[in-house]
Scaffold this motif. Structure first.
Motif, mmCIF file in Angstrom:
data_model
loop_
_atom_site.group_PDB
_atom_site.id
_atom_site.type_symbol
_atom_site.label_atom_id
_atom_site.label_comp_id
_atom_site.label_asym_id
_atom_site.label_seq_id
_atom_site.Cartn_x
_atom_site.Cartn_y
_atom_site.Cartn_z
ATOM 1 N N THR A 29 0.855 -1.189 0.000
ATOM 2 C CA THR A 29 0.000 0.000 0.000
ATOM 3 C C THR A 29 0.886 1.232 0.000
ATOM 4 O OG1 THR A 29 -0.133 0.029 2.423
ATOM 5 C CG2 THR A 29 -1.883 -1.151 1.242
ATOM 6 N N TRP A 30 0.341 2.335 -0.496
ATOM 7 C CA TRP A 30 1.103 3.580 -0.473
ATOM 8 C C TRP A 30 0.160 4.759 -0.481
ATOM 9 C CZ3 TRP A 30 1.155 0.244 -4.652
ATOM 10 C CH2 TRP A 30 0.678 0.723 -5.850
ATOM 11 N N THR A 31 0.687 5.882 0.001
ATOM 12 C CA THR A 31 -0.072 7.123 0.083
ATOM 13 C C THR A 31 0.785 8.265 -0.430
ATOM 14 O OG1 THR A 31 -1.191 6.309 2.055
ATOM 15 C CG2 THR A 31 -1.328 8.669 1.637
ATOM 16 N N PRO A 32 0.303 8.992 -1.437
ATOM 17 C CA PRO A 32 1.086 10.132 -1.911
ATOM 18 C C PRO A 32 1.076 11.267 -0.893
ATOM 19 C CG PRO A 32 -1.025 10.062 -3.038
ATOM 20 C CD PRO A 32 -0.942 8.831 -2.177
ATOM 21 N N HIS A 56 4.735 7.715 1.051
ATOM 22 C CA HIS A 56 5.099 6.645 1.972
ATOM 23 C C HIS A 56 4.472 5.336 1.497
ATOM 24 C CE1 HIS A 56 4.613 4.195 5.659
ATOM 25 N NE2 HIS A 56 5.797 4.674 5.934
ATOM 26 N N TYR A 57 5.248 4.252 1.570
ATOM 27 C CA TYR A 57 4.696 2.938 1.232
ATOM 28 C C TYR A 57 4.856 1.999 2.418
ATOM 29 C CZ TYR A 57 9.297 0.788 0.767
ATOM 30 O OH TYR A 57 10.547 0.294 1.026
ATOM 31 N N GLU A 58 4.075 0.929 2.377
ATOM 32 C CA GLU A 58 4.171 -0.107 3.389
ATOM 33 C C GLU A 58 3.896 -1.451 2.725
ATOM 34 O OE1 GLU A 58 3.059 0.985 7.581
ATOM 35 O OE2 GLU A 58 1.514 -0.501 7.103
ATOM 36 N N GLY A 59 4.722 -2.434 3.039
ATOM 37 C CA GLY A 59 4.541 -3.801 2.561
ATOM 38 C C GLY A 59 4.317 -4.715 3.748
ATOM 39 N N ARG A 60 3.310 -5.578 3.638
ATOM 40 C CA ARG A 60 2.993 -6.497 4.735
ATOM 41 C C ARG A 60 2.978 -7.929 4.226
ATOM 42 N NH1 ARG A 60 1.107 -4.011 9.331
ATOM 43 N NH2 ARG A 60 0.724 -1.798 9.096
ATOM 44 N N ASN A 104 7.576 -18.565 9.581
ATOM 45 C CA ASN A 104 6.923 -19.031 10.807
ATOM 46 C C ASN A 104 5.513 -18.458 10.975
ATOM 47 O OD1 ASN A 104 9.151 -20.571 11.704
ATOM 48 N ND2 ASN A 104 10.128 -18.721 12.489
ATOM 49 N N GLY A 105 5.082 -17.662 10.023
ATOM 50 C CA GLY A 105 3.753 -17.066 10.102
ATOM 51 C C GLY A 105 3.688 -15.758 10.875
ATOM 52 N N ASN A 106 4.855 -15.236 11.259
ATOM 53 C CA ASN A 106 4.891 -13.973 11.985
ATOM 54 C C ASN A 106 4.785 -12.799 11.015
ATOM 55 O OD1 ASN A 106 5.377 -15.262 14.516
ATOM 56 N ND2 ASN A 106 7.500 -15.556 13.877
ATOM 57 N N PRO A 107 4.049 -11.754 11.387
ATOM 58 C CA PRO A 107 3.922 -10.602 10.495
ATOM 59 C C PRO A 107 5.253 -9.876 10.294
ATOM 60 C CG PRO A 107 2.592 -10.307 12.501
ATOM 61 C CD PRO A 107 3.301 -11.612 12.616
ATOM 62 N N VAL A 108 5.481 -9.466 9.060
ATOM 63 C CA VAL A 108 6.669 -8.705 8.693
ATOM 64 C C VAL A 108 6.183 -7.466 7.935
ATOM 65 C CG1 VAL A 108 8.793 -8.689 7.337
ATOM 66 C CG2 VAL A 108 8.075 -10.784 8.485
ATOM 67 N N THR A 109 6.649 -6.304 8.365
ATOM 68 C CA THR A 109 6.274 -5.054 7.713
ATOM 69 C C THR A 109 7.529 -4.326 7.264
ATOM 70 O OG1 THR A 109 4.310 -4.838 9.105
ATOM 71 C CG2 THR A 109 5.065 -2.853 8.004
ATOM 72 N N THR A 110 7.513 -3.891 6.018
ATOM 73 C CA THR A 110 8.570 -3.024 5.503
ATOM 74 C C THR A 110 7.920 -1.695 5.160
ATOM 75 O OG1 THR A 110 8.229 -3.823 3.250
ATOM 76 C CG2 THR A 110 9.930 -4.920 4.547
ATOM 77 N N SER A 111 8.669 -0.632 5.284
ATOM 78 C CA SER A 111 8.101 0.672 4.947
ATOM 79 C C SER A 111 9.206 1.590 4.465
ATOM 80 C CB SER A 111 7.389 1.285 6.153
ATOM 81 O OG SER A 111 8.298 1.522 7.208
ATOM 82 N N GLY A 112 8.806 2.618 3.753
ATOM 83 C CA GLY A 112 9.774 3.565 3.248
ATOM 84 C C GLY A 112 9.119 4.650 2.419
#
Length: 178
Positions: free
Chosen positions: A106-109, A126-130, A135-143
């Motif tokens: 997802t991203w927002t201008p 800004h963007y975010e990747g989920r 192991n099934g644990n949530p991982v979030t990247t953003s930038g």
């Protein structure tokens, strides 16, 4: 009265031209872009670019990497943090293979500008990747991201260049010694 009629007649072709440029006459903005799209301080050019971003984001959310890659010009380029440039829509599609069930981007201008000629523009935000790890644990990247848009000869708009980088360090973290 005649002056008003002449002004109206002069504006009709300009309005018609704008409507032809805007394939998103009635966009359905994604929830994370609603505020940006309804900001009354946006210039018409930036509002148009935000509408492109909204449609790009919606189609990517539904179709994953395949939909993401479809928005690029044939000679489009992606620049990702710490990775080699990827040149061309075919090469971008070969790397953008994620399924939206496994990875949500997802991203927002937050800003942008349309060129005076109206045939190129850019947006940034800004963007975010989920996703989930093995192991099934949530991982979030953003930038942060930058998208350069270009009107194609057929009147459609495509991404000429998309660049992303990791989120900057938190305030105060930049100057800590190891």
């Amino acid at each position: 009265m005649r002056w008003s009629f002449l002004c109206l007649m002069a504006c009709v072709p300009l309005l018609a031209q704008q409507l032809q440029l805007d394939p998103l006459a009635k966009p359905a903005p994604s929830s994370n872009m609603s505020a940006a799209l309804t900001d009354p301080t946006l210039s018409p050019g930036v509002a148009f670019l935000y509408q492109l971003e909204a449609r790009f984001a919606q189609e990517t959310a539904r179709g994953g990497g395949k939909a993401f890659a479809s928005w690029f010009a044939d000679d489009g380029v992606t620049l990702a943090n710490g990775k080699a440039p990827v040149r061309g829509r075919a090469a971008i599609a070969a790397q953008a293979t994620w399924d939206p069930k496994d990875y949500q981007l997802t991203w927002t201008p937050q800003g942008g500008q349309l060129s005076p000629s109206g045939d190129m523009g850019y947006t940034w935000g800004h963007y975010e990747g989920r996703a989930k790890d093995h192991n099934g644990n949530p991982v979030t990247t953003s930038g942060r991201y930058l998208t350069i848009w270009k009107r194609q000869p057929d009147g459609s708009w495509k991404v000429a260049l998309e660049s992303s980088s990791d989120e900057p360090p938190s305030a105060g973290d930049c100057c800590k010694l190891p």
